[in-house]
Design an enzyme around this catalytic site. Structure first.
Site, PDB file in Angstrom:
ATOM      1  N   ASN A  11       0.876  -1.177   0.000  1.00 19.58           N
ATOM      2  CA  ASN A  11       0.000   0.000   0.000  1.00 19.58           C
ATOM      3  C   ASN A  11       0.906   1.217   0.000  1.00 19.58           C
ATOM      4  O   ASN A  11       1.454   1.592   1.034  1.00 19.58           O
ATOM      5  CB  ASN A  11      -0.897  -0.032   1.254  1.00 19.58           C
ATOM      6  CG  ASN A  11      -1.791   1.191   1.343  1.00 19.58           C
ATOM      7  OD1 ASN A  11      -1.894   1.967   0.395  1.00 19.58           O
ATOM      8  ND2 ASN A  11      -2.450   1.354   2.490  1.00 19.58           N
ATOM      9  N   TRP A  12       1.068   1.812  -1.196  1.00 19.45           N
ATOM     10  CA  TRP A  12       1.990   2.952  -1.304  1.00 19.45           C
ATOM     11  C   TRP A  12       1.428   4.194  -0.624  1.00 19.45           C
ATOM     12  O   TRP A  12       2.170   5.147  -0.382  1.00 19.45           O
ATOM     13  CB  TRP A  12       2.253   3.275  -2.775  1.00 19.45           C
ATOM     14  CG  TRP A  12       3.106   2.276  -3.507  1.00 19.45           C
ATOM     15  CD1 TRP A  12       3.568   1.065  -3.042  1.00 19.45           C
ATOM     16  CD2 TRP A  12       3.598   2.396  -4.845  1.00 19.45           C
ATOM     17  NE1 TRP A  12       4.307   0.433  -4.017  1.00 19.45           N
ATOM     18  CE2 TRP A  12       4.347   1.230  -5.129  1.00 19.45           C
ATOM     19  CE3 TRP A  12       3.482   3.378  -5.827  1.00 19.45           C
ATOM     20  CZ2 TRP A  12       4.966   1.028  -6.373  1.00 19.45           C
ATOM     21  CZ3 TRP A  12       4.096   3.175  -7.063  1.00 19.45           C
ATOM     22  CH2 TRP A  12       4.837   2.009  -7.315  1.00 19.45           C
ATOM     23  N   LYS A  13       0.114   4.232  -0.392  1.00 21.00           N
ATOM     24  CA  LYS A  13      -0.539   5.437   0.143  1.00 21.00           C
ATOM     25  C   LYS A  13      -0.200   6.631  -0.764  1.00 21.00           C
ATOM     26  O   LYS A  13      -0.068   6.444  -1.975  1.00 21.00           O
ATOM     27  CB  LYS A  13      -0.138   5.673   1.602  1.00 21.00           C
ATOM     28  CG  LYS A  13      -0.346   4.411   2.456  1.00 21.00           C
ATOM     29  CD  LYS A  13      -0.169   4.622   3.912  1.00 21.00           C
ATOM     30  CE  LYS A  13      -0.353   3.289   4.638  1.00 21.00           C
ATOM     31  NZ  LYS A  13      -0.287   3.414   6.091  1.00 21.00           N
ATOM     32  N   HIS A  56      -9.696   1.303   4.394  1.00 20.34           N
ATOM     33  CA  HIS A  56      -8.445   1.489   5.145  1.00 20.34           C
ATOM     34  C   HIS A  56      -8.707   2.446   6.315  1.00 20.34           C
ATOM     35  O   HIS A  56      -9.464   3.409   6.186  1.00 20.34           O
ATOM     36  CB  HIS A  56      -7.347   2.046   4.229  1.00 20.34           C
ATOM     37  CG  HIS A  56      -6.003   2.006   4.885  1.00 20.34           C
ATOM     38  ND1 HIS A  56      -5.605   2.967   5.788  1.00 20.34           N
ATOM     39  CD2 HIS A  56      -4.990   1.114   4.812  1.00 20.34           C
ATOM     40  CE1 HIS A  56      -4.389   2.650   6.234  1.00 20.34           C
ATOM     41  NE2 HIS A  56      -4.000   1.537   5.662  1.00 20.34           N
ATOM     42  N   GLU A  98      -7.084   4.822   7.503  1.00 21.28           N
ATOM     43  CA  GLU A  98      -6.819   6.247   7.247  1.00 21.28           C
ATOM     44  C   GLU A  98      -8.011   6.898   6.561  1.00 21.28           C
ATOM     45  O   GLU A  98      -8.335   8.055   6.840  1.00 21.28           O
ATOM     46  CB  GLU A  98      -5.532   6.397   6.410  1.00 21.28           C
ATOM     47  CG  GLU A  98      -4.305   6.138   7.268  1.00 21.28           C
ATOM     48  CD  GLU A  98      -3.107   5.566   6.523  1.00 21.28           C
ATOM     49  OE1 GLU A  98      -3.070   5.614   5.277  1.00 21.28           O
ATOM     50  OE2 GLU A  98      -2.198   5.050   7.207  1.00 21.28           O
ATOM     51  N   GLU A 135      -5.785  -4.777  10.354  1.00 26.07           N
ATOM     52  CA  GLU A 135      -4.723  -3.804  10.604  1.00 26.07           C
ATOM     53  C   GLU A 135      -5.033  -3.030  11.878  1.00 26.07           C
ATOM     54  O   GLU A 135      -5.844  -2.090  11.848  1.00 26.07           O
ATOM     55  CB  GLU A 135      -4.632  -2.809   9.441  1.00 26.07           C
ATOM     56  CG  GLU A 135      -4.299  -3.438   8.106  1.00 26.07           C
ATOM     57  CD  GLU A 135      -3.701  -2.409   7.138  1.00 26.07           C
ATOM     58  OE1 GLU A 135      -2.590  -2.644   6.675  1.00 26.07           O
ATOM     59  OE2 GLU A 135      -4.338  -1.369   6.899  1.00 26.07           O
ATOM     60  N   GLY A 167       2.254   2.309  10.792  1.00 27.71           N
ATOM     61  CA  GLY A 167       3.229   3.382  10.668  1.00 27.71           C
ATOM     62  C   GLY A 167       3.899   3.761  11.983  1.00 27.71           C
ATOM     63  O   GLY A 167       4.601   4.762  12.054  1.00 27.71           O
ATOM     64  N   SER A 211       3.107  -2.106  10.404  1.00 28.79           N
ATOM     65  CA  SER A 211       4.551  -2.194  10.625  1.00 28.79           C
ATOM     66  C   SER A 211       5.151  -3.557  10.282  1.00 28.79           C
ATOM     67  O   SER A 211       6.075  -4.024  10.948  1.00 28.79           O
ATOM     68  CB  SER A 211       4.906  -1.788  12.065  1.00 28.79           C
ATOM     69  OG  SER A 211       4.531  -0.437  12.297  1.00 28.79           O
ATOM     70  N   GLY A 241       2.685  -1.032   4.305  1.00 28.00           N
ATOM     71  CA  GLY A 241       2.797   0.376   3.930  1.00 28.00           C
ATOM     72  C   GLY A 241       4.252   0.761   3.751  1.00 28.00           C
ATOM     73  O   GLY A 241       4.869   0.488   2.720  1.00 28.00           O
ATOM     74  N   GLY A 242       4.832   1.378   4.785  1.00 29.95           N
ATOM     75  CA  GLY A 242       6.192   1.932   4.718  1.00 29.95           C
ATOM     76  C   GLY A 242       7.221   1.003   4.097  1.00 29.95           C
ATOM     77  O   GLY A 242       7.999   1.419   3.226  1.00 29.95           O
TER      78      GLY A 242
HETATM   79  P1  PGA Z   1       2.583   0.317   7.663  1.00 35.07           P
HETATM   80  O1  PGA Z   1       1.129   0.558   6.993  1.00 35.07           O
HETATM   81  O2  PGA Z   1       3.105  -0.966   7.102  1.00 35.07           O
HETATM   82  O3  PGA Z   1       3.388   1.519   7.259  1.00 35.07           O
HETATM   83  O4  PGA Z   1       2.365   0.240   9.137  1.00 35.07           O
HETATM   84  C1  PGA Z   1       0.259  -0.506   6.756  1.00 35.07           C
HETATM   85  C2  PGA Z   1      -1.029  -0.005   6.159  1.00 35.07           C
HETATM   86  O5  PGA Z   1      -1.519   1.069   6.571  1.00 35.07           O
HETATM   87  O6  PGA Z   1      -1.611  -0.647   5.268  1.00 35.07           O
END
Ligand code: PGA
Length: 253
Positions: free
Chosen positions: A9-11, A97, A99, A169, A175, A215, A236-237
């Site tokens: 997930n590049w966001k 998601h 966010e 999640e 993050g 994470s 994500g990251g």
């Molecule tokens: P993260 O994000 O791996 O940076 O914690 C995961 C996500 O929000 O899908």
């Protein structure tokens, strides 16, 4: 057998030049996966088609959208519909998601509509659920996640659920560098599968891939993915660096 999936997930990160170089490196560094393994890259809308071109020839790689709108079409400036995604050949879409639930106030009932629209357009949703830190600390994570599923996911028909990908999640792990322990991950993934079994039957529950997100990195992926009910990760990251994400892909069972 359910698929083992490494989903990125590049966001809202990376220019297209940076993204293209990342996809090219991934395609080069990852040896072909088995038929039960899959990589999904959820990239920003403007990159969808270009990213698809870069993974052409890799049947083990797919491109996903990070969102779609909860209405089929209309006067919603700046939004993107499931039918638009279908029209450019997109087969996967993240739905719900945390966010978006937080910053765009997406409700469970809107997410139920998104899931229906995805299926109406032959798009497989990656449905996200997960609790906040206060909910976890009060020990109410199971009932919280159960409500998220009941109010959106469980409106789907059995044949639709069988194709859905779920991503658990915990918001406190996204993050933050804090990862759920393998025991915490397995416990809630097992609970999610039990809820699927109660609602749709045992056989169907075993078919659904349930990913862990929050994470995930190369150093903890193997341990997390070794849990019985964890079928890979939504990352994500750590998905923004080719070597790191390649190692996560290599950790898929
Ligand atoms: P993260 O994000 O791996 O940076 O914690 C995961 C996500 O929000 O899908």
């Amino acid at each position: 057998m359910r698929k083992k999936i490494a989903a990125a997930n590049w966001k809202m990160n990376l220019t297209w030049q940076e993204g293209a170089s990342l996809v090219e490196k991934l395609v080069k560094e990852c040896s072909p996966l088995s038929s039960s393994q899959l990589v999904i890259l959820a990239v920003p809308f403007p990159y969808l088609n270009k990213a698809q071109e870069l993974v052409q020839g890799r049947s083990d790689f797919s491109i996903a959208a990070q969102n779609c709108h909860h209405k089929a079409a209309g006067a919603y400036t700046g939004e993107v519909s499931a039918s638009m995604l279908q029209s450019i050949g997109i087969q996967y879409c993240i739905v719900g998601h945390s966010e978006r639930r937080e910053y765009q106030s997406e409700s469970n009932s809107q997410l139920a509509d998104k899931l229906q629209l995805c299926f109406a357009r032959q798009i497989t949703p990656i449905f996200c659920c997960g609790e906040s830190l206060p909910t976890r600390e009060s020990g109410e994570q199971n009932s919280f996640v159960q409500a998220q599923m009941q109010e959106s996911l469980f409106k789907l028909a059995p044949d639709q659920i069988a194709q859905t990908i779920i991503a658990y999640e915990p918001i406190w792990a996204i993050g933050t560098g804090k990862t759920a322990t393998t025991a915490q991950a397995q416990e809630i993934h097992q609970f999610i599968r039990q809820q699927l079994a109660t609602t749709y039957g045992d056989q169907l529950a075993t078919q659904v891939s349930i990913l862990y997100g929050g994470s995930v990195k190369a150093s903890n992926a193997s341990e997390l993915f070794s849990c019985l009910d964890v079928d890979g990760g939504l990352v994500g990251g750590a998905s923004l660096q080719a070597t790191e994400f390649s190692q996560i892909i290599a950790a898929l069972p």
